[in-house]
Design a protein around this motif. Structure first.
Motif, PDB file in Angstrom:
ATOM      1  N   TYR A   1       2.568  -2.128  11.694  1.00 10.99           N
ATOM      2  CA  TYR A   1       2.361  -1.082  10.126  1.00 10.99           C
ATOM      3  C   TYR A   1       0.344  -1.803  10.140  1.00 10.99           C
ATOM      4  O   TYR A   1      -0.296  -2.684  10.851  1.00 10.99           O
TER       5      TYR A   1
ATOM      6  N   GLN B   1      -3.233  -2.137   7.438  1.00  5.99           N
ATOM      7  CA  GLN B   1      -2.978  -2.783   6.156  1.00  5.99           C
ATOM      8  C   GLN B   1      -4.635  -2.175   6.437  1.00  5.99           C
ATOM      9  O   GLN B   1      -5.234  -2.670   6.640  1.00  5.99           O
TER      10      GLN B   1
ATOM     11  N   PRO C   1       1.026  -3.449   3.075  1.00 13.27           N
ATOM     12  CA  PRO C   1       1.147  -3.066   4.891  1.00 13.27           C
ATOM     13  C   PRO C   1       2.091  -1.659   4.873  1.00 13.27           C
ATOM     14  O   PRO C   1       2.844  -1.559   4.223  1.00 13.27           O
TER      15      PRO C   1
ATOM     16  N   LEU D   1      -6.404  -3.259   8.986  1.00 13.38           N
ATOM     17  CA  LEU D   1      -6.377  -4.253   9.801  1.00 13.38           C
ATOM     18  C   LEU D   1      -4.774  -3.868  10.362  1.00 13.38           C
ATOM     19  O   LEU D   1      -3.884  -3.250   9.700  1.00 13.38           O
TER      20      LEU D   1
ATOM     21  N   LEU E   1      -1.300  -4.609  11.479  1.00 10.69           N
ATOM     22  CA  LEU E   1      -0.595  -5.664  12.040  1.00 10.69           C
ATOM     23  C   LEU E   1       1.045  -5.136  13.161  1.00 10.69           C
ATOM     24  O   LEU E   1       1.793  -3.979  13.045  1.00 10.69           O
TER      25      LEU E   1
ATOM     26  N   GLY F   1      -1.595 -12.606   9.335  1.00 12.93           N
ATOM     27  CA  GLY F   1      -0.047 -11.613   8.560  1.00 12.93           C
ATOM     28  C   GLY F   1      -0.215 -12.453   7.749  1.00 12.93           C
ATOM     29  O   GLY F   1       0.158 -13.175   7.079  1.00 12.93           O
ATOM     30  N   PRO F   2       1.077 -11.698   6.918  1.00 12.25           N
ATOM     31  CA  PRO F   2       2.345 -12.154   5.444  1.00 12.25           C
ATOM     32  C   PRO F   2       3.578 -13.184   6.529  1.00 12.25           C
ATOM     33  O   PRO F   2       3.791 -12.903   8.016  1.00 12.25           O
TER      34      PRO F   2
ATOM     35  N   PHE G   1       2.762 -10.876  -1.854  1.00  8.97           N
ATOM     36  CA  PHE G   1       3.766  -9.269  -2.038  1.00  8.97           C
ATOM     37  C   PHE G   1       5.211  -9.650  -1.833  1.00  8.97           C
ATOM     38  O   PHE G   1       6.184 -10.309  -1.533  1.00  8.97           O
TER      39      PHE G   1
ATOM     40  N   PHE H   1       6.985  -2.567   0.970  1.00  6.82           N
ATOM     41  CA  PHE H   1       6.391  -3.906  -0.212  1.00  6.82           C
ATOM     42  C   PHE H   1       5.374  -2.710  -1.531  1.00  6.82           C
ATOM     43  O   PHE H   1       4.800  -2.147  -1.270  1.00  6.82           O
ATOM     44  N   GLY H   2       5.069  -4.066  -2.471  1.00  6.75           N
ATOM     45  CA  GLY H   2       3.910  -3.769  -2.951  1.00  6.75           C
ATOM     46  C   GLY H   2       2.411  -3.500  -2.635  1.00  6.75           C
ATOM     47  O   GLY H   2       2.592  -4.562  -1.306  1.00  6.75           O
TER      48      GLY H   2
END
Lengths: 113, 111
Positions: free
Chosen positions: A35, A37, A43, A88, A90, B43-44, B89, B101-102
């Motif tokens: 991903y 971002q 993302p 970024l 990911l 990261g998320p 998110f 994703f939002g």
């Protein structure tokens, strides 16, 4: 081990450089993702590998070249990037049959000068 | 066209109060919804999810509500803690397709 490890954490490169981003997971996940971002944006999916084969390429420019050497490793080779590619990056993986449950790495913050 | 929308870029809440983060979606094929939390330079991380066959899922201080007719979901955090300050998110998927994703909502919990 429930981690996705990305190296390097930070990378600064010129527009003529060639560099690679690396990602590793040992959770036995067979789907791995890249991903991108940008700040204050969600993302954006770039690539999906499923069982070490590229299954999705979201129309990413050829200056980004993914590689999946084995089920635990995912690379993103970078060449002739543009300043607008600064972002970024990911890496993520997901368990079999649970494509929505992404485990993300901490990312590589890339700056292209 | 955004399929997953988080219309509030930021939210500030007092410690101990309830935080409510909202998310709307347009694709009626979405059948699985998730919330991810992201700290700076990380990261998320997966927080909580809900399937379209349910209207509520609870995990400790976190509850997600789904209103399919309104194509709306919300994340409730109660009580809110300073450590909850992060970007949240909302994400959705349909079948075996990658997540959408939002844009995220930045939550600040003030002590």
């Amino acid at each position: 081990d429930t981690e996705v490890t990305q190296t390097p954490k930070h990378l600064v490169m010129g527009m003529t450089n060639k560099k690679s981003l690396k990602c590793e997971q040992h959770m036995g996940h067979r789907a791995m993702y890249w991903y991108k971002q940008k700040a204050k944006k969600p993302p954006e999916l770039m690539f999906v590998y499923s069982y070490e084969k590229l299954s999705i390429n979201e129309s990413v420019p050829s200056r980004f070249s993914p590689e999946c050497p084995n089920s635990s490793l995912l690379n993103l080779h970078l060449h002739a990037l543009q300043p607008e590619d600064s972002a970024l990056y990911l890496c993520a993986s997901s368990p079999e049959g649970e494509i929505e449950k992404l485990f993300f790495g901490s990312g590589t913050q890339l700056s292209v000068l | 066209d955004q399929q997953v929308k988080q219309n509030s870029p930021s939210l500030s809440v007092q410690e101990g109060r309830i935080s409510i983060l909202n998310c709307d979606y347009t694709n009626s094929m979405f059948d699985y919804f998730l919330w991810y939390k992201k700290y700076p330079a990380e990261g998320p991380t997966f927080l909580i999810s809900i399937s379209s066959i349910k209207d509520k899922n609870e995990d400790g201080r976190f509850t997600v509500f789904l209103n399919k007719s309104a194509k709306h979901l919300s994340l409730h955090i109660v009580p809110s803690q300073p450590g909850d300050s992060a970007v949240y998110f909302c994400a959705a998927s349909s079948g075996n397709t990658p997540l959408v994703f939002g844009k995220g909502t930045r939550l600040s919990v003030i002590a």
